[in-house]
Design a protein around this motif. Structure first.
Motif, mmCIF file in Angstrom:
data_model
loop_
_atom_site.group_PDB
_atom_site.id
_atom_site.type_symbol
_atom_site.label_atom_id
_atom_site.label_comp_id
_atom_site.label_asym_id
_atom_site.label_seq_id
_atom_site.Cartn_x
_atom_site.Cartn_y
_atom_site.Cartn_z
ATOM 1 N N THR A 152 67.006 -24.710 -21.355
ATOM 2 C CA THR A 152 68.284 -24.221 -20.830
ATOM 3 C C THR A 152 68.512 -22.764 -21.213
ATOM 4 O OG1 THR A 152 69.188 -26.462 -20.993
ATOM 5 C CG2 THR A 152 70.762 -24.647 -20.814
ATOM 6 N N GLN A 153 68.227 -22.482 -22.503
ATOM 7 C CA GLN A 153 68.374 -21.093 -22.939
ATOM 8 C C GLN A 153 67.413 -20.175 -22.182
ATOM 9 O OE1 GLN A 153 67.849 -21.065 -27.169
ATOM 10 N NE2 GLN A 153 69.738 -22.219 -27.583
ATOM 11 N N THR A 158 66.211 -16.171 -18.311
ATOM 12 C CA THR A 158 65.489 -15.766 -17.092
ATOM 13 C C THR A 158 66.463 -15.297 -16.018
ATOM 14 O OG1 THR A 158 63.753 -17.370 -17.594
ATOM 15 C CG2 THR A 158 63.876 -16.552 -15.339
ATOM 16 N N LYS A 159 67.579 -16.038 -15.889
ATOM 17 C CA LYS A 159 68.591 -15.643 -14.908
ATOM 18 C C LYS A 159 69.145 -14.261 -15.226
ATOM 19 C CE LYS A 159 72.700 -17.502 -12.626
ATOM 20 N NZ LYS A 159 73.681 -18.619 -12.618
ATOM 21 N N ALA A 160 69.417 -14.023 -16.546
ATOM 22 C CA ALA A 160 69.923 -12.704 -16.945
ATOM 23 C C ALA A 160 68.871 -11.625 -16.696
ATOM 24 C CB ALA A 160 70.315 -12.744 -18.427
ATOM 25 N N LEU A 162 66.536 -11.739 -14.451
ATOM 26 C CA LEU A 162 66.467 -11.515 -13.007
ATOM 27 C C LEU A 162 67.597 -10.597 -12.544
ATOM 28 C CD1 LEU A 162 65.509 -15.098 -11.717
ATOM 29 C CD2 LEU A 162 64.060 -13.052 -11.776
ATOM 30 N N LYS A 163 68.782 -10.813 -13.123
ATOM 31 C CA LYS A 163 69.897 -9.935 -12.776
ATOM 32 C C LYS A 163 69.618 -8.505 -13.214
ATOM 33 C CE LYS A 163 73.563 -13.398 -12.734
ATOM 34 N NZ LYS A 163 74.830 -13.852 -13.346
ATOM 35 N N LEU A 164 69.071 -8.340 -14.442
ATOM 36 C CA LEU A 164 68.732 -7.011 -14.936
ATOM 37 C C LEU A 164 67.647 -6.388 -14.069
ATOM 38 C CD1 LEU A 164 68.736 -7.637 -18.805
ATOM 39 C CD2 LEU A 164 70.451 -6.382 -17.470
ATOM 40 N N GLN A 165 66.664 -7.269 -13.655
ATOM 41 C CA GLN A 165 65.598 -6.764 -12.798
ATOM 42 C C GLN A 165 66.155 -6.314 -11.449
ATOM 43 O OE1 GLN A 165 62.572 -9.633 -12.048
ATOM 44 N NE2 GLN A 165 61.182 -8.179 -11.062
ATOM 45 N N GLU A 166 67.111 -7.103 -10.931
ATOM 46 C CA GLU A 166 67.742 -6.735 -9.670
ATOM 47 C C GLU A 166 68.504 -5.415 -9.804
ATOM 48 O OE1 GLU A 166 68.508 -7.207 -5.658
ATOM 49 O OE2 GLU A 166 67.206 -8.399 -6.964
ATOM 50 N N ALA A 167 69.216 -5.305 -10.940
ATOM 51 C CA ALA A 167 69.951 -4.051 -11.180
ATOM 52 C C ALA A 167 68.985 -2.880 -11.323
ATOM 53 C CB ALA A 167 70.828 -4.183 -12.418
ATOM 54 N N ALA A 168 67.854 -3.128 -12.029
ATOM 55 C CA ALA A 168 66.866 -2.056 -12.212
ATOM 56 C C ALA A 168 66.269 -1.657 -10.867
ATOM 57 C CB ALA A 168 65.774 -2.532 -13.174
ATOM 58 N N LYS A 169 66.012 -2.666 -10.014
ATOM 59 C CA LYS A 169 65.496 -2.359 -8.687
ATOM 60 C C LYS A 169 66.487 -1.506 -7.906
ATOM 61 C CE LYS A 169 62.414 -6.298 -8.011
ATOM 62 N NZ LYS A 169 62.146 -7.522 -7.212
#
Length: 216
Positions: A152-153, A158-160, A162-169
């Motif tokens: 779960t953690q 991973t979700k966070a 992915l969000k950071l990766q999306e923001a970085a993109k």
């Protein structure tokens, strides 16, 4: 079988001896009674002698009848003894067979008791194994719970990410757009610079000429 025949023969001999003794005693009494003139008269004695003879005859007939009946009874008793002996032998055979069966059952019970003991030991081992497996299962469940929590953690991380990766993109795309804009502007400036070198030279000579003449 031979013992029963001897017993029946001995019984017949005893009965015959008793009957013979009784007959002899009766004859002796008759003789004594007939030879005693002092006691009774001759006619009376003859009459009594005749009665005694008749009684003796009847007794003899009775004795013969009793002898036949006794012999028949002895024969019947002997047959019954033989029949009972055969039954006893048969029962003895059955008893021996029953004893043999009981011995087999006893041996079988001993074997069954051994098997029961082995099964009880196996059951105890299985119970111990079950307890160990239960403990291991509990540990595995705790481990699974821990893994579930870690999963779960990791999912949230991973979700966070992915969000950071999306923001970085997004930031990368913005930077790329800015870079393209800067490159376009740089190209534009370079073109402007290429078209203005002569003007710059004239301006430089003009400024130099004014300087030489003290013109400001």
């Amino acid at each position: 079988m031979a013992a029963s025949s001897k017993s029946s023969q001995k019984a017949k001999d005893v009965v015959l001896a008793l009957l013979l003794l009784w007959s002899l005693v009766s004859l002796i009494i008759i003789v004594v009674w007939s030879t005693s003139p002092d006691w009774k008269g001759v006619a009376q004695c003859n009459k009594e002698l005749q009665g005694t003879k008749e009684q003796l005859k009847m007794s003899t007939v009775t004795w013969n009848n009793n002898k036949v009946a006794l012999e028949e009874k002895v024969e019947k008793t002997r047959e019954e003894v033989e029949h009972k002996t055969a039954e006893i032998m048969l029962l003895q055979t059955h008893l021996n067979a029953t004893n043999a069966s009981l011995e087999e059952c006893r041996q079988e019970n001993v074997g069954l008791n051994k098997n029961i003991s082995v099964l009880q030991e196996n059951v105890e081992q299985l119970r111990q194994t079950e307890a160990n497996l239960t403990a291991q299962l509990s540990q595995q469940e705790d481990h699974i719970d821990a893994l579930q929590n870690n999963l779960t953690q990791a999912f949230h991380q991973t979700k966070a990410c992915l969000k950071l990766q999306e923001a970085a993109k997004n930031q990368m795309f913005a930077a790329q757009s800015q870079t393209k804009a800067c490159e376009s502007q740089q190209q534009y400036v370079q073109k402007q610079l290429k078209t203005r070198p002569l003007h710059d030279d004239r301006l430089h000579h003009f400024k130099q000429h004014r300087g030489e003449h003290g013109i400001r």
